[in-house]
Design a protein around this motif. Structure first.
Motif, PDB file in Angstrom:
ATOM      1  N   GLY A  69       0.791  -1.226   0.000  1.00  0.00           N
ATOM      2  CA  GLY A  69       0.000   0.000   0.000  1.00  0.00           C
ATOM      3  C   GLY A  69       0.819   1.270   0.000  1.00  0.00           C
ATOM      4  N   ALA A  70       2.138   1.141   0.148  1.00  0.00           N
ATOM      5  CA  ALA A  70       2.985   2.332   0.072  1.00  0.00           C
ATOM      6  C   ALA A  70       2.831   2.938  -1.317  1.00  0.00           C
ATOM      7  CB  ALA A  70       4.442   1.968   0.340  1.00  0.00           C
ATOM      8  N   LYS A  71       2.795   4.252  -1.362  1.00  0.00           N
ATOM      9  CA  LYS A  71       2.690   4.949  -2.645  1.00  0.00           C
ATOM     10  C   LYS A  71       4.083   5.125  -3.228  1.00  0.00           C
ATOM     11  CE  LYS A  71      -1.557   7.158  -1.312  1.00  0.00           C
ATOM     12  NZ  LYS A  71      -2.336   8.381  -1.267  1.00  0.00           N
ATOM     13  N   HIS A  72       4.149   5.477  -4.506  1.00  0.00           N
ATOM     14  CA  HIS A  72       5.427   5.586  -5.202  1.00  0.00           C
ATOM     15  C   HIS A  72       5.529   6.911  -5.946  1.00  0.00           C
ATOM     16  CE1 HIS A  72       6.496   1.240  -4.833  1.00  0.00           C
ATOM     17  NE2 HIS A  72       5.183   1.162  -4.632  1.00  0.00           N
ATOM     18  N   ALA A  73       6.681   7.557  -5.813  1.00  0.00           N
ATOM     19  CA  ALA A  73       7.011   8.760  -6.584  1.00  0.00           C
ATOM     20  C   ALA A  73       8.262   8.445  -7.390  1.00  0.00           C
ATOM     21  CB  ALA A  73       7.242   9.950  -5.664  1.00  0.00           C
ATOM     22  N   PHE A  74       8.291   8.923  -8.612  1.00  0.00           N
ATOM     23  CA  PHE A  74       9.397   8.614  -9.516  1.00  0.00           C
ATOM     24  C   PHE A  74       9.975   9.881 -10.132  1.00  0.00           C
ATOM     25  CE2 PHE A  74       6.505   4.983  -9.638  1.00  0.00           C
ATOM     26  CZ  PHE A  74       7.359   3.910  -9.479  1.00  0.00           C
ATOM     27  N   LEU A  75      11.286   9.923 -10.229  1.00  0.00           N
ATOM     28  CA  LEU A  75      11.999  10.933 -11.007  1.00  0.00           C
ATOM     29  C   LEU A  75      12.586  10.253 -12.231  1.00  0.00           C
ATOM     30  CD1 LEU A  75      14.132  12.723  -8.253  1.00  0.00           C
ATOM     31  CD2 LEU A  75      12.327  13.787  -9.614  1.00  0.00           C
ATOM     32  N   THR A  76      12.664  10.974 -13.326  1.00  0.00           N
ATOM     33  CA  THR A  76      13.387  10.438 -14.475  1.00  0.00           C
ATOM     34  C   THR A  76      14.880  10.602 -14.204  1.00  0.00           C
ATOM     35  OG1 THR A  76      13.524  12.526 -15.666  1.00  0.00           O
ATOM     36  CG2 THR A  76      11.532  11.202 -16.028  1.00  0.00           C
ATOM     37  N   LYS A  77      15.693   9.874 -14.949  1.00  0.00           N
ATOM     38  CA  LYS A  77      17.141  10.012 -14.786  1.00  0.00           C
ATOM     39  C   LYS A  77      17.588  11.428 -15.118  1.00  0.00           C
ATOM     40  CE  LYS A  77      18.459   5.223 -15.243  1.00  0.00           C
ATOM     41  NZ  LYS A  77      19.172   4.196 -15.981  1.00  0.00           N
ATOM     42  N   ASP A  78      16.979  12.035 -16.132  1.00  0.00           N
ATOM     43  CA  ASP A  78      17.343  13.411 -16.488  1.00  0.00           C
ATOM     44  C   ASP A  78      17.022  14.384 -15.355  1.00  0.00           C
ATOM     45  OD1 ASP A  78      18.404  12.737 -18.940  1.00  0.00           O
ATOM     46  OD2 ASP A  78      16.580  13.218 -20.058  1.00  0.00           O
ATOM     47  N   GLU A  79      15.870  14.203 -14.704  1.00  0.00           N
ATOM     48  CA  GLU A  79      15.492  15.090 -13.596  1.00  0.00           C
ATOM     49  C   GLU A  79      16.406  14.912 -12.386  1.00  0.00           C
ATOM     50  OE1 GLU A  79      10.654  15.476 -14.097  1.00  0.00           O
ATOM     51  OE2 GLU A  79      11.482  13.642 -13.218  1.00  0.00           O
ATOM     52  N   ALA A  80      16.960  13.717 -12.230  1.00  0.00           N
ATOM     53  CA  ALA A  80      17.764  13.400 -11.052  1.00  0.00           C
ATOM     54  C   ALA A  80      19.269  13.530 -11.296  1.00  0.00           C
ATOM     55  CB  ALA A  80      17.440  11.985 -10.583  1.00  0.00           C
ATOM     56  N   ARG A  81      19.649  13.991 -12.469  1.00  0.00           N
ATOM     57  CA  ARG A  81      21.070  14.049 -12.821  1.00  0.00           C
ATOM     58  C   ARG A  81      21.603  15.471 -12.684  1.00  0.00           C
ATOM     59  NH1 ARG A  81      20.937  11.478 -17.598  1.00  0.00           N
ATOM     60  NH2 ARG A  81      21.517   9.524 -16.634  1.00  0.00           N
ATOM     61  N   SER A  82      22.806  15.556 -12.123  1.00  0.00           N
ATOM     62  CA  SER A  82      23.535  16.827 -12.083  1.00  0.00           C
ATOM     63  C   SER A  82      24.957  16.538 -12.532  1.00  0.00           C
ATOM     64  CB  SER A  82      23.521  17.414 -10.669  1.00  0.00           C
ATOM     65  OG  SER A  82      24.417  16.704  -9.842  1.00  0.00           O
ATOM     66  N   LYS A  83      25.784  17.544 -12.518  1.00  0.00           N
ATOM     67  CA  LYS A  83      27.188  17.355 -12.900  1.00  0.00           C
ATOM     68  C   LYS A  83      27.922  16.445 -11.920  1.00  0.00           C
ATOM     69  CE  LYS A  83      27.435  21.812 -15.159  1.00  0.00           C
ATOM     70  NZ  LYS A  83      27.942  23.179 -15.096  1.00  0.00           N
ATOM     71  N   THR A  84      27.404  16.357 -10.695  1.00  0.00           N
ATOM     72  CA  THR A  84      28.106  15.591  -9.666  1.00  0.00           C
ATOM     73  C   THR A  84      27.495  14.234  -9.344  1.00  0.00           C
ATOM     74  OG1 THR A  84      26.870  16.738  -7.925  1.00  0.00           O
ATOM     75  CG2 THR A  84      29.018  17.668  -8.572  1.00  0.00           C
ATOM     76  N   GLY A  85      26.357  13.889  -9.958  1.00  0.00           N
ATOM     77  CA  GLY A  85      25.789  12.578  -9.661  1.00  0.00           C
ATOM     78  C   GLY A  85      24.350  12.413 -10.106  1.00  0.00           C
ATOM     79  N   LEU A  86      23.767  11.299  -9.668  1.00  0.00           N
ATOM     80  CA  LEU A  86      22.394  10.932 -10.014  1.00  0.00           C
ATOM     81  C   LEU A  86      21.654  10.578  -8.737  1.00  0.00           C
ATOM     82  CD1 LEU A  86      20.353  10.077 -12.355  1.00  0.00           C
ATOM     83  CD2 LEU A  86      21.195   7.758 -11.937  1.00  0.00           C
ATOM     84  N   GLY A  87      20.547  11.228  -8.482  1.00  0.00           N
ATOM     85  CA  GLY A  87      19.762  10.889  -7.305  1.00  0.00           C
ATOM     86  C   GLY A  87      18.773  11.975  -6.944  1.00  0.00           C
ATOM     87  N   VAL A  88      17.903  11.660  -6.010  1.00  0.00           N
ATOM     88  CA  VAL A  88      16.897  12.607  -5.532  1.00  0.00           C
ATOM     89  C   VAL A  88      17.566  13.900  -5.083  1.00  0.00           C
ATOM     90  CG1 VAL A  88      15.151  13.014  -3.744  1.00  0.00           C
ATOM     91  CG2 VAL A  88      15.241  10.799  -4.911  1.00  0.00           C
ATOM     92  N   GLU A  89      18.714  13.779  -4.419  1.00  0.00           N
ATOM     93  CA  GLU A  89      19.408  14.967  -3.896  1.00  0.00           C
ATOM     94  C   GLU A  89      19.878  15.913  -4.993  1.00  0.00           C
ATOM     95  OE1 GLU A  89      22.861  11.927  -4.158  1.00  0.00           O
ATOM     96  OE2 GLU A  89      20.690  11.878  -3.889  1.00  0.00           O
ATOM     97  N   HIS A  90      19.943  15.446  -6.229  1.00  0.00           N
ATOM     98  CA  HIS A  90      20.396  16.280  -7.347  1.00  0.00           C
ATOM     99  C   HIS A  90      19.232  16.897  -8.133  1.00  0.00           C
ATOM    100  CE1 HIS A  90      24.515  15.013  -6.721  1.00  0.00           C
ATOM    101  NE2 HIS A  90      24.083  13.766  -6.643  1.00  0.00           N
ATOM    102  N   ALA A  91      18.014  16.514  -7.814  1.00  0.00           N
ATOM    103  CA  ALA A  91      16.840  17.008  -8.538  1.00  0.00           C
ATOM    104  C   ALA A  91      16.491  18.428  -8.093  1.00  0.00           C
ATOM    105  CB  ALA A  91      15.651  16.082  -8.296  1.00  0.00           C
ATOM    106  N   SER A  92      15.904  19.165  -8.999  1.00  0.00           N
ATOM    107  CA  SER A  92      15.446  20.514  -8.655  1.00  0.00           C
ATOM    108  C   SER A  92      14.222  20.425  -7.749  1.00  0.00           C
ATOM    109  CB  SER A  92      15.081  21.282  -9.927  1.00  0.00           C
ATOM    110  OG  SER A  92      13.901  20.732 -10.503  1.00  0.00           O
ATOM    111  N   ASP A  93      13.955  21.505  -7.041  1.00  0.00           N
ATOM    112  CA  ASP A  93      12.758  21.553  -6.197  1.00  0.00           C
ATOM    113  C   ASP A  93      11.508  21.312  -7.035  1.00  0.00           C
ATOM    114  OD1 ASP A  93      14.546  22.231  -4.212  1.00  0.00           O
ATOM    115  OD2 ASP A  93      13.812  24.288  -3.958  1.00  0.00           O
ATOM    116  N   GLU A  94      11.471  21.879  -8.229  1.00  0.00           N
ATOM    117  CA  GLU A  94      10.316  21.719  -9.110  1.00  0.00           C
ATOM    118  C   GLU A  94      10.124  20.266  -9.517  1.00  0.00           C
ATOM    119  OE1 GLU A  94      12.863  24.035  -9.841  1.00  0.00           O
ATOM    120  OE2 GLU A  94      11.763  25.596  -8.783  1.00  0.00           O
ATOM    121  N   ALA A  95      11.206  19.578  -9.852  1.00  0.00           N
ATOM    122  CA  ALA A  95      11.117  18.166 -10.248  1.00  0.00           C
ATOM    123  C   ALA A  95      10.629  17.313  -9.080  1.00  0.00           C
ATOM    124  CB  ALA A  95      12.468  17.660 -10.747  1.00  0.00           C
TER     125      ALA A  95
END
Length: 184
Positions: A69-95
């Motif tokens: 029953g847990a809900k799921h939120a997803f980011l695309t790889k493009d939304e989660a990618r920065s110059k320093t890595g890939l992950g939720v921490e690299h996503a913009s506030d809007e994403a």
């Protein structure tokens, strides 16, 4: 409560939406963390929001199996990618806000293995399995219908778990073809 992988994810979530989080501490999700997530699900509800990579998917699967029953939120790889890595921490506030607004709820009444509208043959015809470009096609389809990337078997399971309709599937497939991701 939002389940994330680590402290940097918590910082990003709090910056974007000010929500409470539970950190798994990486892909070795401990029993104590799983118990806290179960309690959070009982009391408040849980959204699993992990990185769009293999360890993130592993954590998502562990938590989802333990906490139905847990809900799921997803980011695309493009939304989660920065110059320093890939992950939720690299996503913009809007994403992050967009992903949380588009949260998906699994079909609890029928369970994760329920028969849904999307059949295995639909994935085959759409070139999402047994196709030279199947992985890239599944990645884009997952972005368009909001269920993230997964291998063929997991993708089929997610389509049914999140009750993706034939109409949603067809619309996303048309979009992919407009973008030049042809079936053949």
């Amino acid at each position: 409560m939002i389940v994330v992988e680590g402290k940097d994810d918590t910082v990003a979530i709090r910056r974007a939406v000010g929500a409470d989080t539970i950190e798994t501490g990486g892909s070795a999700v401990g029993e104590d963390v799983l118990r806290r997530i179960e309690l959070a699900q009982e009391r408040r509800g849980v959204i699993i929001f992990t990185d769009p990579d293999a360890p993130g998917e592993r954590i998502r699967k562990i938590v989802a199996e333990r906490v139905p029953g847990a809900k799921h939120a997803f980011l695309t790889k493009d939304e989660a990618r920065s110059k320093t890595g890939l992950g939720v921490e690299h996503a913009s506030d809007e994403a992050i806000r967009r992903a949380l607004e588009a949260v998906r709820t699994p079909d609890q009444a029928n369970g994760p293995e329920a028969e849904g509208e999307i059949e295995w043959s639909d994935l085959l015809e759409a070139g999402l399995i047994v196709h030279a470009d199947a992985a890239r096609r599944r990645e884009r389809m997952g972005e368009l219908i909001g269920i993230g990337y997964a291998n063929g078997k997991q993708f089929h399971k997610r389509c049914n778990m999140f009750r993706i309709t034939k109409a949603e599937f067809a619309q996303a497939l048309e979009q992919m073809e407009r973008e030049g991701l042809q079936r053949t």
